[in-house]
Design an enzyme around this catalytic site. Sequence first.
Site, PDB file in Angstrom:
ATOM      1  N   ASP A   1       0.602  -1.251   0.023  1.00 19.14           N
ATOM      2  CA  ASP A   1      -0.042   0.115   0.003  1.00 19.14           C
ATOM      3  C   ASP A   1       0.722   1.451  -0.054  1.00 19.14           C
ATOM      4  O   ASP A   1       1.990   1.254   0.269  1.00 19.14           O
ATOM      5  CB  ASP A   1      -0.920   0.063   1.273  1.00 19.14           C
ATOM      6  CG  ASP A   1      -2.393   0.780   1.012  1.00 19.14           C
ATOM      7  OD1 ASP A   1      -2.370   1.657   0.020  1.00 19.14           O
ATOM      8  OD2 ASP A   1      -3.303   0.243   1.597  1.00 19.14           O
TER       9      ASP A   1
ATOM     10  N   ASP B   1     -11.042   2.362  -3.291  1.00 23.27           N
ATOM     11  CA  ASP B   1     -11.501   1.795  -2.100  1.00 23.27           C
ATOM     12  C   ASP B   1     -12.965   1.938  -2.171  1.00 23.27           C
ATOM     13  O   ASP B   1     -13.613   1.708  -1.211  1.00 23.27           O
ATOM     14  CB  ASP B   1     -10.856   2.999  -0.884  1.00 23.27           C
ATOM     15  CG  ASP B   1      -9.645   2.441  -0.548  1.00 23.27           C
ATOM     16  OD1 ASP B   1      -9.148   1.394  -0.659  1.00 23.27           O
ATOM     17  OD2 ASP B   1      -8.929   3.418   0.096  1.00 23.27           O
TER      18      ASP B   1
END
Length: 718
Positions: free
Chosen positions: A446, A513
């Site tokens: 990430d 997301d």
Amino acid sequence: MLKNKGNFFVLETAHTSMLIRAGETRAEYLYYGDKIGDFTGTELLEAEEEACGLSLFSPWGGTDFREPSILVRSAEGGAACDFRLKSARIAKRECAEELPCSYGEEKCVRLEYFDGVQKLKLILQLTAYADCDAVCVNASLVNAGKKPVYLERFASVQAEVWGKDFSLITYDGGWASERQRHAHKLDLGKCENASFTGTSSNRHNPFVMLAREGEAYGVNLVYSGNHREAAEADDSGRTRLIAGINPFSFSWELNAGETFHAPEGVLVYGKSEEEVSLRMRRFVSRHIVRGKWKEKERPVLVNNWEGTYFDFTRERILDIAKKAAEAGAELFVLDDGWFGKRDSDRCSLGDWVDYAQKTGGIESLADEIRAMGLKFGIWVEPEMISEDSDLYRKHPEYAMKIPKREPVRMRYQLMLNLADPQVQGYVFRAVSRVITATKAEYVKWDHNRMMTDCFDKNTRGGEYYHRYILGLYSVFRKLVERFPKVLFEGCASGGDRFDLGILSYMPQIWTSDNTDARDRIRIQAGTAAAYPQSTMGAHVSAVPNHQTGNRNSLEARFLVACGGLLGYESDLTKATEEELSAIKKQIAFYKEHRMLLQFGEYHALGDAFGGEWAGYLTVSEDKSSAFAVVIVSEYRLGRSNVRAKFAGLDEKAYYRVSLRSPSGDWKEVCTAYGELLVKGSVSLGGIFGDTNVAENSNPVFPRAYLFEKCAAPKKKQS
Ligand code: GLA
């Protein structure tokens, strides 16, 4: 295939030809478009004046006052360049070691130029990938002089075409709204698409197209940092598109004897945007994604992030994993919160050591999960550092900061200075330790903030952004070399770094997301404009959706996620028995058709950017089976005139068409020749009545179809 006759070079692919003439002092594009059988007759084109042609690059310094692709300043301050062609030949292709590069072709057309005043050698290598109609350009600059020079811009690729009525198609957005298609009419003007965040960015993806009725040119970069694409239409009737490293805050000192390599540029021609997208996706699957996972089925995963956030215990994780295994998932991913003292996003980035009080021992946790028949995956965010971390207390100098200046914090975190080889070494070792200790089969990498406060005491300011990316690539290179079997998934606050640079090391990326089916279908449609579904992480999450508060049926969320790499991201222990059995059925279906869903030829359906409905069709290689999903987002009661053309099916084949019921069962609805399904504008109307909308807010209406080739009815003897 590459051909050379006299001073003509042809880069030929299955459906396109690029014709280049290497003249006395310059080379130019004579033609780029649909395949032409032979290039005899090009004398016609040859009659044209050299300087009026379409140029492969454009150095600042002559009388071409359009957007330049190269600007090199000498040590004395002059910035003109005049590159003269010295040689043009078919040669062995050479790729820069420090940058990712497409692969699969050994030969290229190599053009070498020289600027006699600045003593600069410019090398362009053009490679044709016949199977997917792509041409790649690798540009490099060698300082053959005795003094340093300063590259203020050095674009990767320049496309130039006749016509001034093109639109620049870009894919823009932000967090949770990545890659939305926009068309900017050029109209004798200039349009730019660029990122300034240090990432390829969710604001403006590096993939763009020049498009008008009947033709489209796609350009992408094998790069993950700041980029810029600029398109300019001028009154002479030409349109130029350049793409490369963003010249903003870029100035590279190239010392005597040194070479600078631009990131690779990719060009794809097609008769339509759809055709460019199809070819681009094929290029990515075959010549960018590499290693063990290339064209290999990807596991169905369950990730605990939205299910637990930071608030989990070993027991809770094991409970979720147990449900995941029962449902038929194959991989469990332990997301953020397992390391240091990470109970919130305010601390511990950099401390990649087990938070044992929480996990009860990460190694045994991983083993226990494996004992359930699942693979184990883990989340890391290695480019970051929290000020509240042991790493920061020990090595504050590792953080990216400008001396005496208060750094900008995003999500309470700073970035590591990856331009520094020592920091690169730390990151490589830290991640290697995590993988070795947990024997993780999957790693989610990430990156949750943008780049600010760029500074490294040993790096010239104008070189920072690019040196950071080179540092990142060097870590990636070593990691994938050391752990060739691990499946890496890129992520950057969702899809902030969805690009060909990342995909050269990590075969898949978390798309966004935002998992709300309504938004996701659009985000995936924009992403699929350049990237295949086998690169797109796509999860089913809980309702109400954590990002939007919206509710959609489990079926709608699943069918949207089938357009990518399926995963579930919620606390499965909270799912009802009914939901769990539906999920089990969904996973079984996905696995049964996984090759088709992940690697079939993908076609966008409908209009995700403003239309009433959108969807996708994926077709098996031999076209014997296909799967389509249609998501109606603007359905109005009483109106049922939604129609689709399933372009991509085999027109000559006869198909049995089945419709999926909301409970996941299939019912044959018709049989038809592919031709009718492709051309016939098939009615999707009147089929939404059985969707349970009772508890939905702002729902979308999903439909899924399976197409299976079957025997055509015998023709009656007359
Ligand atoms: C980012 C990712 C999420 C999740 C969180 C964890 O936002 O996109 O999927 O991993 O970080 O902090």
